[in-house]
Write an enzyme that holds these catalytic residues in place. Structure first.
Site, mmCIF file in Angstrom:
data_model
loop_
_atom_site.group_PDB
_atom_site.id
_atom_site.type_symbol
_atom_site.label_atom_id
_atom_site.label_comp_id
_atom_site.label_asym_id
_atom_site.label_seq_id
_atom_site.Cartn_x
_atom_site.Cartn_y
_atom_site.Cartn_z
ATOM 1 N N ASP A 30 -4.068 67.327 -14.884
ATOM 2 C CA ASP A 30 -5.097 67.706 -13.914
ATOM 3 C C ASP A 30 -4.794 69.113 -13.384
ATOM 4 O OD1 ASP A 30 -7.184 65.831 -11.972
ATOM 5 O OD2 ASP A 30 -6.564 67.808 -11.241
ATOM 6 N N ASN A 87 -13.038 57.107 -10.855
ATOM 7 C CA ASN A 87 -14.044 57.241 -9.811
ATOM 8 C C ASN A 87 -15.440 57.219 -10.421
ATOM 9 O OD1 ASN A 87 -12.015 57.623 -7.826
ATOM 10 N ND2 ASN A 87 -11.852 59.788 -8.380
ATOM 11 N N GLY A 93 -16.216 59.285 -5.293
ATOM 12 C CA GLY A 93 -15.443 60.527 -5.282
ATOM 13 C C GLY A 93 -15.417 61.238 -6.624
ATOM 14 N N GLN A 94 -16.375 60.914 -7.508
ATOM 15 C CA GLN A 94 -16.401 61.575 -8.819
ATOM 16 C C GLN A 94 -16.929 62.993 -8.664
ATOM 17 O OE1 GLN A 94 -18.620 59.445 -11.850
ATOM 18 N NE2 GLN A 94 -17.938 60.840 -13.470
ATOM 19 N N SER A 95 -16.214 63.955 -9.242
ATOM 20 C CA SER A 95 -16.659 65.350 -9.176
ATOM 21 C C SER A 95 -16.940 65.930 -10.560
ATOM 22 C CB SER A 95 -15.622 66.216 -8.449
ATOM 23 O OG SER A 95 -14.386 66.205 -9.136
ATOM 24 N N HIS A 100 -13.264 59.811 -16.782
ATOM 25 C CA HIS A 100 -11.840 60.140 -16.915
ATOM 26 C C HIS A 100 -11.032 59.157 -16.088
ATOM 27 C CE1 HIS A 100 -13.794 62.570 -13.789
ATOM 28 N NE2 HIS A 100 -12.696 62.398 -13.066
ATOM 29 N N LEU A 101 -9.916 58.749 -16.674
ATOM 30 C CA LEU A 101 -8.985 57.855 -15.994
ATOM 31 C C LEU A 101 -7.851 58.708 -15.449
ATOM 32 C CD1 LEU A 101 -8.308 54.835 -15.479
ATOM 33 C CD2 LEU A 101 -7.071 54.861 -17.665
ATOM 34 N N HIS A 102 -7.639 58.658 -14.129
ATOM 35 C CA HIS A 102 -6.522 59.376 -13.519
ATOM 36 C C HIS A 102 -5.254 58.541 -13.675
ATOM 37 C CE1 HIS A 102 -8.923 62.272 -10.939
ATOM 38 N NE2 HIS A 102 -9.850 61.349 -11.132
HETATM 39 P P1 DGP Z 1 -12.860 63.172 -10.085
HETATM 40 O O1 DGP Z 1 -12.917 63.610 -8.649
HETATM 41 O O2 DGP Z 1 -12.445 61.718 -10.250
HETATM 42 O O3 DGP Z 1 -14.151 63.513 -10.818
HETATM 43 O O4 DGP Z 1 -11.691 64.027 -10.745
HETATM 44 C C1 DGP Z 1 -11.886 65.232 -11.416
HETATM 45 C C2 DGP Z 1 -10.543 65.847 -11.624
HETATM 46 O O5 DGP Z 1 -10.668 66.853 -12.615
HETATM 47 C C3 DGP Z 1 -9.957 66.536 -10.383
HETATM 48 O O6 DGP Z 1 -8.743 65.883 -10.033
HETATM 49 C C4 DGP Z 1 -9.711 67.963 -10.816
HETATM 50 C C5 DGP Z 1 -9.806 67.910 -12.307
HETATM 51 N N1 DGP Z 1 -10.382 69.076 -12.945
HETATM 52 C C6 DGP Z 1 -11.573 69.646 -12.642
HETATM 53 N N2 DGP Z 1 -11.819 70.682 -13.466
HETATM 54 C C7 DGP Z 1 -10.751 70.751 -14.307
HETATM 55 C C8 DGP Z 1 -10.425 71.611 -15.401
HETATM 56 O O7 DGP Z 1 -11.149 72.531 -15.774
HETATM 57 N N3 DGP Z 1 -9.249 71.374 -16.027
HETATM 58 C C9 DGP Z 1 -8.398 70.361 -15.657
HETATM 59 N N4 DGP Z 1 -7.262 70.231 -16.343
HETATM 60 N N5 DGP Z 1 -8.682 69.529 -14.640
HETATM 61 C C10 DGP Z 1 -9.847 69.731 -13.979
#
Ligand code: DGP
Length: 114
Positions: A30, A87, A93-95, A100-102
């Site tokens: 991340d 999320n 809280g999805q952005s 994607h699985l954290h």
């Molecule tokens: P969520 O909030 O569950 O949608 O998590 C999205 C995650 O993605 C957040 O923790 C930050 C990460 N993220 C966003 N843009 C990028 C990117 O361009 N590269 C990487 N490696 N992570 C990213």
């Protein structure tokens, strides 16, 4: 999806620190880690949210999970523990709208999250 950042990472058009990859799944670090270890495990196929994943793709969801567990073991998180989170939509809280699985670990995580 041409404008999806995670599709671009899956296609190697955008750089990421890749931890694992096969034909169906890719895992990478991340960009904004919330824990000492914070990986994202994604399908290469684009699904915007969990709501868009058909039941026939249950195996793919399972592979995200088993990949995360394998990585947790390789990164020595398994014994102390770790958290897997997916999320969904605004209240979840999805952005980034490519599922994607954290995988979070390396410190004691609080519950419930904010
Ligand atoms: P969520 O909030 O569950 O949608 O998590 C999205 C995650 O993605 C957040 O923790 C930050 C990460 N993220 C966003 N843009 C990028 C990117 O361009 N590269 C990487 N490696 N992570 C990213």
């Amino acid at each position: 999806m041409s404008d999806c950042i995670f599709c671009k990472i899956a296609n190697h058009e955008v750089k990421a620190r890749i931890a694992f990859e096969n034909d169906r799944v890719i895992a990478f670090h991340d960009l904004f880690p919330a824990a000492p270890v914070h990986l994202l495990i994604i399908p290469k196929a684009h699904f915007s949210t969990l709501n868009e994943v058909p039941a026939e793709q249950a195996g793919l969801l399972g592979e995200l999970m088993t990949t995360a567990v394998q990585l947790a073991k390789e990164l020595n998180l398994a014994e102390d523990g770790y958290r897997l989170v997916m999320n969904c939509n605004a209240n979840g809280g999805q952005s980034v709208y490519h599922i994607h699985l954290h995988l979070l670990g390396g410190r004691k995580l609080t519950w419930p999250p904010g």
